[in-house]
Write a protein that holds these residues in place. Structure first.
Motif, short mmCIF file in Angstrom:
data_model
loop_
_atom_site.label_atom_id
_atom_site.label_comp_id
_atom_site.label_asym_id
_atom_site.label_seq_id
_atom_site.Cartn_x
_atom_site.Cartn_y
_atom_site.Cartn_z
N VAL A 47 0.80 -1.12 -0.04
CA VAL A 47 0.09 0.15 -0.11
C VAL A 47 0.87 1.18 0.01
CG1 VAL A 47 -1.68 1.46 1.31
CG2 VAL A 47 -2.10 -1.03 1.04
N GLY A 48 0.68 2.04 -0.83
CA GLY A 48 1.21 3.40 -1.03
C GLY A 48 2.53 3.33 -1.77
N THR A 49 2.96 2.23 -2.24
CA THR A 49 4.18 2.15 -2.93
C THR A 49 4.30 2.50 -4.53
OG1 THR A 49 3.85 -0.35 -3.63
CG2 THR A 49 5.06 0.28 -1.35
N ILE A 50 3.01 2.93 -4.98
CA ILE A 50 2.99 3.38 -6.36
C ILE A 50 2.85 4.90 -6.46
CG2 ILE A 50 1.71 3.30 -8.62
CD1 ILE A 50 0.43 0.65 -7.78
N PRO A 51 4.08 5.48 -7.12
CA PRO A 51 4.06 6.74 -7.23
C PRO A 51 2.74 7.38 -7.78
CG PRO A 51 6.01 5.84 -8.10
CD PRO A 51 5.03 4.75 -7.76
N HIS A 52 2.64 8.63 -7.27
CA HIS A 52 1.19 9.21 -7.56
C HIS A 52 1.14 9.61 -9.07
CE1 HIS A 52 -2.38 11.75 -7.07
NE2 HIS A 52 -1.65 12.75 -7.79
N GLU A 53 2.23 9.86 -9.68
CA GLU A 53 2.33 10.10 -10.99
C GLU A 53 1.88 8.94 -11.85
OE1 GLU A 53 5.07 10.53 -9.11
OE2 GLU A 53 4.62 12.78 -8.84
N ASP A 54 2.50 7.62 -11.42
CA ASP A 54 2.08 6.34 -12.07
C ASP A 54 0.53 6.14 -12.25
OD1 ASP A 54 4.62 6.40 -12.88
OD2 ASP A 54 5.15 4.57 -11.44
N ILE A 55 0.00 6.33 -10.78
CA ILE A 55 -1.49 6.01 -10.64
C ILE A 55 -2.30 7.01 -11.65
CG2 ILE A 55 -3.58 6.60 -9.02
CD1 ILE A 55 -1.39 5.42 -6.56
N GLU A 56 -1.69 8.29 -11.66
CA GLU A 56 -2.44 9.23 -12.72
C GLU A 56 -2.42 8.82 -14.05
OE1 GLU A 56 -4.69 11.63 -11.83
OE2 GLU A 56 -4.34 11.20 -9.90
N LEU A 57 -1.28 8.26 -14.56
CA LEU A 57 -1.34 7.63 -15.60
C LEU A 57 -2.12 6.42 -16.07
CD1 LEU A 57 2.76 8.16 -16.25
CD2 LEU A 57 0.83 9.21 -17.34
N MET A 58 -2.01 5.72 -14.89
CA MET A 58 -2.80 4.58 -14.99
C MET A 58 -4.42 4.96 -15.25
SD MET A 58 -1.41 1.22 -12.94
CE MET A 58 -0.77 2.45 -11.52
N LYS A 59 -4.70 5.70 -14.30
CA LYS A 59 -6.00 6.31 -14.32
C LYS A 59 -6.67 6.84 -15.64
CE LYS A 59 -9.04 9.66 -11.94
NZ LYS A 59 -9.33 10.77 -10.94
N GLN A 60 -5.53 7.96 -16.18
CA GLN A 60 -5.65 8.32 -17.56
C GLN A 60 -6.21 7.19 -18.82
OE1 GLN A 60 -2.86 11.08 -18.64
NE2 GLN A 60 -3.62 11.49 -20.97
N ALA A 61 -5.08 6.16 -18.72
CA ALA A 61 -5.26 4.94 -19.84
C ALA A 61 -6.44 4.48 -19.77
CB ALA A 61 -4.22 4.24 -19.41
N ILE A 62 -6.94 3.90 -18.20
CA ILE A 62 -8.10 3.33 -17.87
C ILE A 62 -9.37 4.19 -18.70
CG2 ILE A 62 -9.85 2.85 -16.49
CD1 ILE A 62 -7.33 1.88 -14.67
N GLU A 63 -9.44 5.66 -18.35
CA GLU A 63 -10.44 6.44 -18.79
C GLU A 63 -10.55 6.56 -20.41
OE1 GLU A 63 -9.82 9.86 -16.55
OE2 GLU A 63 -10.85 9.25 -14.89
N GLU A 64 -9.29 6.66 -20.90
CA GLU A 64 -9.48 6.58 -22.35
C GLU A 64 -9.59 5.20 -23.05
OE1 GLU A 64 -5.38 8.12 -23.31
OE2 GLU A 64 -5.73 10.21 -22.17
N GLY A 65 -9.31 4.06 -22.40
CA GLY A 65 -9.37 3.05 -23.21
C GLY A 65 -10.46 2.06 -22.92
N CYS A 66 -11.10 2.40 -21.98
CA CYS A 66 -12.39 1.53 -21.48
C CYS A 66 -13.74 1.95 -21.98
CB CYS A 66 -12.28 1.14 -19.98
SG CYS A 66 -10.82 0.51 -19.29
N GLU A 67 -14.58 1.28 -21.96
CA GLU A 67 -16.03 1.27 -22.16
C GLU A 67 -16.08 1.88 -23.54
OE1 GLU A 67 -18.61 2.72 -19.39
OE2 GLU A 67 -17.23 1.96 -17.53
N GLN A 68 -15.24 1.46 -24.32
CA GLN A 68 -15.33 2.12 -26.00
C GLN A 68 -15.99 0.59 -26.70
OE1 GLN A 68 -11.75 3.92 -27.31
NE2 GLN A 68 -11.61 5.16 -25.43
N VAL A 69 -16.71 1.00 -27.69
CA VAL A 69 -17.31 -0.38 -28.45
C VAL A 69 -16.45 -0.32 -29.64
CG1 VAL A 69 -19.18 -1.16 -29.62
CG2 VAL A 69 -19.63 -0.14 -27.46
#
Length: 74
Positions: A47-69
Motif C-alpha cells: 500500500v502506497g508504494t506506487i508513485p502518484h504520477e504512475d497512478i494518474e497515468l494508469m487512471k488516464q489510460a483506463i478512462e481513455e481505453g475502457c468502455e469503448q465499443v
C-alpha cells in the motif's frame, strides 16, 4: 485402485487440448473450494508504494481505453 468414475474422468481429460486441461483443472479447483490467490493481508505491505504520477497515468489510460465499443470486435 481407481473407480470407474475416476478412470472415465481421466480418459476424457487426456482427450482435451492442454489449454482445455488447464481450464478443467481450474474448474475442479473451484468446485473443491481450494484457496486461490494471495490474501489481502499479505498485500498490505505494498500500500502506497506506487508513485502518484504512475497512478494518474494508469487512471488516464483506463478512462481513455475502457468502455469503448469496437464494432469490428468479436
Amino acid at each position: 485402485m481407481s473407480t470407474p468414475l475416476e478412470e472415465s474422468f481421466y480418459t476424457e481429460f487426456l482427450q482435451l487440448l492442454p489449454n482445455q486441461q488447464f481450464k478443467a483443472l481450474q474448474f475442479v479447483r473451484a468446485l473443491s473450494g481450494s484457496p486461490r490467490g494471495t490474501p489481502g493481508t499479505e498485500l498490505m505491505e505494498f500500500v502506497g508504494t506506487i508513485p502518484h504520477e504512475d497512478i494518474e497515468l494508469m487512471k488516464q489510460a483506463i478512462e481513455e481505453g475502457c468502455e469503448q465499443v469496437d464494432p469490428h470486435g468479436w
